[in-house]
Design a protein around this motif. Structure first.
Motif, PDB file in Angstrom:
ATOM      1  N   PHE A 227       4.637  10.140  16.690  1.00 34.86           N
ATOM      2  CA  PHE A 227       4.243  11.541  16.704  1.00 34.86           C
ATOM      3  C   PHE A 227       4.321  12.117  18.111  1.00 34.86           C
ATOM      4  CE2 PHE A 227       2.124   9.677  13.065  1.00 34.86           C
ATOM      5  CZ  PHE A 227       2.306  10.609  12.065  1.00 34.86           C
ATOM      6  N   SER A 228       4.379  13.434  18.183  1.00 33.88           N
ATOM      7  CA  SER A 228       4.296  14.128  19.471  1.00 33.88           C
ATOM      8  C   SER A 228       2.839  14.186  19.920  1.00 33.88           C
ATOM      9  CB  SER A 228       4.847  15.546  19.330  1.00 33.88           C
ATOM     10  OG  SER A 228       4.007  16.308  18.476  1.00 33.88           O
ATOM     11  N   GLY A 229       2.626  14.633  21.163  1.00 35.30           N
ATOM     12  CA  GLY A 229       1.268  14.712  21.688  1.00 35.30           C
ATOM     13  C   GLY A 229       0.383  15.642  20.874  1.00 35.30           C
ATOM     14  N   GLY A 230       0.920  16.803  20.496  1.00 33.94           N
ATOM     15  CA  GLY A 230       0.138  17.740  19.706  1.00 33.94           C
ATOM     16  C   GLY A 230      -0.210  17.188  18.333  1.00 33.94           C
TER      17      GLY A 230
ATOM     18  N   ASP B 238     -13.615  16.415  24.938  1.00 25.15           N
ATOM     19  CA  ASP B 238     -13.496  16.136  26.375  1.00 25.15           C
ATOM     20  C   ASP B 238     -12.073  16.434  26.836  1.00 25.15           C
ATOM     21  OD1 ASP B 238     -13.821  15.337  28.954  1.00 25.15           O
ATOM     22  OD2 ASP B 238     -14.152  13.219  28.527  1.00 25.15           O
ATOM     23  N   GLU B 239     -11.852  17.646  27.322  1.00 29.33           N
ATOM     24  CA  GLU B 239     -10.541  18.117  27.777  1.00 29.33           C
ATOM     25  C   GLU B 239      -9.469  17.815  26.729  1.00 29.33           C
ATOM     26  OE1 GLU B 239      -9.530  18.195  31.785  1.00 29.33           O
ATOM     27  OE2 GLU B 239     -11.408  17.383  32.518  1.00 29.33           O
ATOM     28  N   PRO B 240      -9.614  18.313  25.515  1.00 31.60           N
ATOM     29  CA  PRO B 240      -8.728  17.909  24.423  1.00 31.60           C
ATOM     30  C   PRO B 240      -7.311  18.455  24.499  1.00 31.60           C
ATOM     31  CG  PRO B 240     -10.195  19.651  23.696  1.00 31.60           C
ATOM     32  CD  PRO B 240     -10.634  19.283  25.077  1.00 31.60           C
ATOM     33  N   VAL B 241      -7.059  19.442  25.380  1.00 30.45           N
ATOM     34  CA  VAL B 241      -5.711  20.025  25.435  1.00 30.45           C
ATOM     35  C   VAL B 241      -5.065  19.871  26.808  1.00 30.45           C
ATOM     36  CG1 VAL B 241      -6.217  21.690  23.610  1.00 30.45           C
ATOM     37  CG2 VAL B 241      -6.613  22.324  25.991  1.00 30.45           C
ATOM     38  N   SER B 242      -5.738  19.208  27.746  1.00 29.21           N
ATOM     39  CA  SER B 242      -5.199  19.142  29.109  1.00 29.21           C
ATOM     40  C   SER B 242      -3.932  18.300  29.201  1.00 29.21           C
ATOM     41  CB  SER B 242      -6.257  18.586  30.072  1.00 29.21           C
ATOM     42  OG  SER B 242      -6.603  17.259  29.729  1.00 29.21           O
ATOM     43  N   ALA B 243      -3.704  17.396  28.244  1.00 30.12           N
ATOM     44  CA  ALA B 243      -2.508  16.539  28.270  1.00 30.12           C
ATOM     45  C   ALA B 243      -1.367  17.121  27.449  1.00 30.12           C
ATOM     46  CB  ALA B 243      -2.866  15.139  27.760  1.00 30.12           C
ATOM     47  N   LEU B 244      -1.517  18.351  26.940  1.00 34.63           N
ATOM     48  CA  LEU B 244      -0.533  18.940  26.042  1.00 34.63           C
ATOM     49  C   LEU B 244       0.223  20.073  26.715  1.00 34.63           C
ATOM     50  CD1 LEU B 244      -2.764  19.195  22.823  1.00 34.63           C
ATOM     51  CD2 LEU B 244      -1.332  17.278  23.562  1.00 34.63           C
ATOM     52  N   ASP B 245       1.411  20.367  26.202  1.00 35.37           N
ATOM     53  CA  ASP B 245       2.165  21.524  26.677  1.00 35.37           C
ATOM     54  C   ASP B 245       1.397  22.810  26.376  1.00 35.37           C
ATOM     55  OD1 ASP B 245       4.207  19.850  27.474  1.00 35.37           O
ATOM     56  OD2 ASP B 245       5.341  20.077  25.617  1.00 35.37           O
ATOM     57  N   VAL B 246       1.678  23.850  27.163  1.00 38.99           N
ATOM     58  CA  VAL B 246       0.923  25.091  27.042  1.00 38.99           C
ATOM     59  C   VAL B 246       1.036  25.683  25.640  1.00 38.99           C
ATOM     60  CG1 VAL B 246       0.712  27.451  27.886  1.00 38.99           C
ATOM     61  CG2 VAL B 246       1.102  25.588  29.502  1.00 38.99           C
ATOM     62  N   SER B 247       2.233  25.685  25.065  1.00 41.73           N
ATOM     63  CA  SER B 247       2.407  26.267  23.730  1.00 41.73           C
ATOM     64  C   SER B 247       1.630  25.470  22.685  1.00 41.73           C
ATOM     65  CB  SER B 247       3.893  26.304  23.369  1.00 41.73           C
ATOM     66  OG  SER B 247       4.452  24.989  23.388  1.00 41.73           O
ATOM     67  N   ILE B 248       1.569  24.155  22.851  1.00 46.84           N
ATOM     68  CA  ILE B 248       0.826  23.311  21.915  1.00 46.84           C
ATOM     69  C   ILE B 248      -0.670  23.484  22.134  1.00 46.84           C
ATOM     70  CG2 ILE B 248       0.522  20.958  21.065  1.00 46.84           C
ATOM     71  CD1 ILE B 248       3.284  22.166  20.598  1.00 46.84           C
ATOM     72  N   GLN B 249      -1.078  23.718  23.385  1.00 45.02           N
ATOM     73  CA  GLN B 249      -2.495  23.962  23.665  1.00 45.02           C
ATOM     74  C   GLN B 249      -3.024  25.113  22.819  1.00 45.02           C
ATOM     75  OE1 GLN B 249      -3.423  24.586  27.785  1.00 45.02           O
ATOM     76  NE2 GLN B 249      -2.540  22.651  28.473  1.00 45.02           N
ATOM     77  N   ALA B 250      -2.267  26.196  22.755  1.00 42.19           N
ATOM     78  CA  ALA B 250      -2.710  27.366  22.000  1.00 42.19           C
ATOM     79  C   ALA B 250      -2.874  27.028  20.524  1.00 42.19           C
ATOM     80  CB  ALA B 250      -1.720  28.513  22.177  1.00 42.19           C
ATOM     81  N   GLN B 251      -1.974  26.235  19.974  1.00 43.58           N
ATOM     82  CA  GLN B 251      -2.069  25.849  18.565  1.00 43.58           C
ATOM     83  C   GLN B 251      -3.326  25.028  18.294  1.00 43.58           C
ATOM     84  OE1 GLN B 251       1.540  23.898  17.282  1.00 43.58           O
ATOM     85  NE2 GLN B 251       2.851  25.409  18.298  1.00 43.58           N
ATOM     86  N   ILE B 252      -3.622  24.069  19.183  1.00 47.22           N
ATOM     87  CA  ILE B 252      -4.786  23.206  18.990  1.00 47.22           C
ATOM     88  C   ILE B 252      -6.072  24.006  19.165  1.00 47.22           C
ATOM     89  CG2 ILE B 252      -6.015  21.194  19.876  1.00 47.22           C
ATOM     90  CD1 ILE B 252      -3.481  20.527  18.307  1.00 47.22           C
TER      91      ILE B 252
ATOM     92  N   LEU C 290      -9.983  27.430  33.318  1.00 46.05           N
ATOM     93  CA  LEU C 290     -10.780  28.608  32.993  1.00 46.05           C
ATOM     94  C   LEU C 290     -10.090  29.516  31.976  1.00 46.05           C
ATOM     95  CD1 LEU C 290     -12.190  29.497  36.520  1.00 46.05           C
ATOM     96  CD2 LEU C 290     -13.424  28.494  34.601  1.00 46.05           C
ATOM     97  N   SER C 291      -8.768  29.522  31.935  1.00 47.05           N
ATOM     98  CA  SER C 291      -8.082  30.345  30.942  1.00 47.05           C
ATOM     99  C   SER C 291      -8.298  29.793  29.536  1.00 47.05           C
ATOM    100  CB  SER C 291      -6.584  30.416  31.260  1.00 47.05           C
ATOM    101  OG  SER C 291      -5.990  29.125  31.212  1.00 47.05           O
ATOM    102  N   VAL C 292      -8.326  28.470  29.415  1.00 46.76           N
ATOM    103  CA  VAL C 292      -8.613  27.840  28.131  1.00 46.76           C
ATOM    104  C   VAL C 292     -10.050  28.141  27.707  1.00 46.76           C
ATOM    105  CG1 VAL C 292      -8.968  25.594  27.010  1.00 46.76           C
ATOM    106  CG2 VAL C 292      -6.888  26.015  28.319  1.00 46.76           C
ATOM    107  N   VAL C 293     -10.962  28.029  28.662  1.00 47.86           N
ATOM    108  CA  VAL C 293     -12.376  28.273  28.382  1.00 47.86           C
ATOM    109  C   VAL C 293     -12.596  29.727  27.954  1.00 47.86           C
ATOM    110  CG1 VAL C 293     -14.637  28.463  29.488  1.00 47.86           C
ATOM    111  CG2 VAL C 293     -13.236  26.434  29.855  1.00 47.86           C
ATOM    112  N   HIS C 294     -11.930  30.656  28.615  1.00 47.39           N
ATOM    113  CA  HIS C 294     -12.075  32.067  28.266  1.00 47.39           C
ATOM    114  C   HIS C 294     -11.599  32.330  26.840  1.00 47.39           C
ATOM    115  CE1 HIS C 294     -11.207  36.436  28.303  1.00 47.39           C
ATOM    116  NE2 HIS C 294     -12.212  36.501  29.145  1.00 47.39           N
ATOM    117  N   HIS C 295     -10.623  31.569  26.389  1.00 49.43           N
ATOM    118  CA  HIS C 295     -10.066  31.769  25.051  1.00 49.43           C
ATOM    119  C   HIS C 295     -10.988  31.245  23.960  1.00 49.43           C
ATOM    120  CE1 HIS C 295      -7.030  32.111  21.903  1.00 49.43           C
ATOM    121  NE2 HIS C 295      -7.278  30.849  21.562  1.00 49.43           N
ATOM    122  N   ILE C 296     -11.670  30.121  24.209  1.00 54.71           N
ATOM    123  CA  ILE C 296     -12.355  29.436  23.109  1.00 54.71           C
ATOM    124  C   ILE C 296     -13.877  29.508  23.163  1.00 54.71           C
ATOM    125  CG2 ILE C 296     -12.482  27.138  24.219  1.00 54.71           C
ATOM    126  CD1 ILE C 296     -11.728  25.968  21.449  1.00 54.71           C
TER     127      ILE C 296
END
Length: 344
Positions: A171-174, A195-209, A231-237
Motif C-alpha cells: 500500500f501507499s503511505g496514505g 500523534d502527528e498522523p499526517v506528517s509523513a504523508l504528501d500534502v495532497s494525501i494529508q488533506a484527504q486523511i 500550524l496549517s494542519v492544526v488550523h484546519h482540524i
C-alpha cells in the motif's frame, strides 16, 4: 455508569519524569537493595492540564522536544505518569495496572506518525484490523460477525474489500494510514490520540486523511487529541489548541481566538514563523534566539525567559501560572499583568 456530560478526556496536573541511568550493570553491581545513585531526571511533562469533550478536537503544538508526544503516550498509558490525574470517560486511570487498562483501551485508541512502522508487516490487513476487535469480543456469535465488520470498516475509510488480503508493504503511505484508522475504529472508541498522523504523508494525501478524520468525528462523535507541529494542519482540524514549551502548557485557547489574538510570546513567535502563501503586510515578526534549555535542568521562573524578547527580572524569579484572560483563553505569562512591557 458513564456520564454523558463529563469530558471524554480530563488531564489535571499531569507529570512525566524519566530517571536516567540505572543500567543492567548497575543492578548487577548493587542489586535492588543496594545504594541508590543520584540519577539525573528528565522533566518531560510538568503539570499539564486540559480536557476534551465528546466530539471535540484538541491539538497540542510546539517545537520538537516540547513534550507533546510524551503527553500523548502518557495518556495512552504507554508510560505510567509520575503524577497527576488522568480520567478517561470519567475513570481515573493514572494508577491502573495492565489488567485494569484492558477494558479502558476499548474507549481509547491511537493513530501513530509512521503508518508503516505501526503496522505488523507479517500480518494481512484483515488480521491487523481484527486483532483489537477480537480482544474485545466475548461470544462466538460476535466473533462470527468480525469479517463483516472488517469489510465495513475498510469501506468506511476508503479501502476495498479486496485490500483485506494484502500486506502493508503493498500500500501507499496514505492507504496505510487509512488501515491504521480502521484498526483504531474497530473497537468503537470514544477518544482517539493522533500523534502527528499526517506528517509523513504528501500534502495532497494529508488533506484527504484530515477530512476523513473530521468526517469520522461527525459520524461517531469522536474526541481527538491531535499532536502536530504544523500550524496549517492544526488550523484546519482543531477546535481548540494547547501550546507547549519545555513540558509546560503556556497557552490554551479556541482555535480562532488563538490565531487571531495570541497572547503568549512563544505562541506569537510560532505563528510569525509559520510559512504562508498569502502576503501578510501586518504580520508580527518575533525572532527567537538561543537554544531550548535542557529538560534535565529547567531554568528558574519562566522556562521561556532565556529566549523571550520581553523577559525581565520577574520572569527569572517567578514561574507564571495559567490564567484565564477571557473567551476560553488561558495564558502563562507575566505580560498579562504588565502589558506595557510588551514592546518589540
Amino acid at each position: 455508569m458513564t456520564d454523558a456530560t463529563a469530558p471524554m478526556l480530563e488531564v489535571r496536573n499531569l507529570e512525566m519524569h524519566f530517571s536516567l541511568g540505572g543500567s543492567v550493570l548497575d543492578r548487577l553491581r548493587f542489586g535492588k537493595k543496594g545504594p541508590r545513585l543520584d540519577r539525573p531526571v528528565v522533566r518531560a511533562v510538568n503539570g499539564v492540564s486540559f480536557s476534551i469533550n465528546r466530539g471535540e478536537i484538541m491539538a497540542l503544538v510546539g517545537e520538537s522536544g516540547c513534550g507533546k508526544s510524551t503527553v500523548a503516550k502518557t495518556i495512552a498509558r504507554i508510560y505510567k505518569p509520575t503524577g497527576g490525574a488522568l480520567r478517561i470517560d470519567g475513570e481515573d486511570v493514572a494508577d491502573h495496572g495492565f489488567a485494569q487498562m484492558l477494558p479502558v483501551r476499548a474507549k481509547m485508541q491511537m493513530i501513530f506518525q509512521d503508518p508503516y512502522a505501526s503496522l505488523n508487516p507479517r500480518q494481512k490487513v484483515r488480521d491487523i484490523v481484527a486483532e483489537p476487535l477480537l480482544q474485545q469480543t466475548a461470544t462466538a456469535a460476535e466473533r462470527r460477525e468480525v469479517p463483516a465488520k472488517i469489510e465495513a470498516l475498510l469501506a468506511r475509510v476508503g479501502l476495498n474489500a479486496e485490500h483485506a488480503g494484502r500486506y502493508p508493504h503493498q500500500f501507499s503511505g496514505g492507504q496505510r494510514q487509512r488501515i491504521g484508522i480502521a484498526r483504531a475504529l474497530s473497537v468503537t472508541p470514544g477518544l482517539i490520540i493522533a500523534d502527528e498522523p499526517v506528517s509523513a504523508l504528501d500534502v495532497s494525501i494529508q488533506a484527504q486523511i484530515l477530512n476523513l478524520m473530521k468526517d469520522l468525528r461527525d459520524e461517531f462523535g469522536l474526541a481527538y487529541l491531535f499532536i502536530s507541529h504544523d500550524l496549517s494542519v492544526v488550523h484546519h482540524i482543531a477546535d481548540k489548541i494547547g501550546v507547549m514549551y519545555l513540558g509546560f502548557m503556556v497557552e490554551n485557547a479556541p482555535r480562532d481566538v488563538l490565531f487571531s489574538r495570541p497572547r503568549h510570546p512563544y505562541t506569537r513567535a510560532l505563528l510569525s514563523a509559520a510559512p504562508s502563501i498569502k502576503e501578510k503586510r501586518d504580520k508580527e515578526e518575533i525572532e527567537l534566539s538561543g537554544e531550548v534549555p535542557s529538560a534535565l535542568s529547567l531554568p528558574s521562573g519562566c522556562c521561556f525567559r532565556t529566549r523571550c524578547p520581553f523577559a525581565w527580572d520577574r520572569c527569572a524569579a517567578e514561574r507564571p501560572a495559567l490564567r484565564d484572560v477571557g473567551e476560553g483563553q488561558t495564558v502563562a505569562c507575566h505580560l498579562i499583568d504588565e502589558p506595557e512591557r510588551d514592546v518589540a
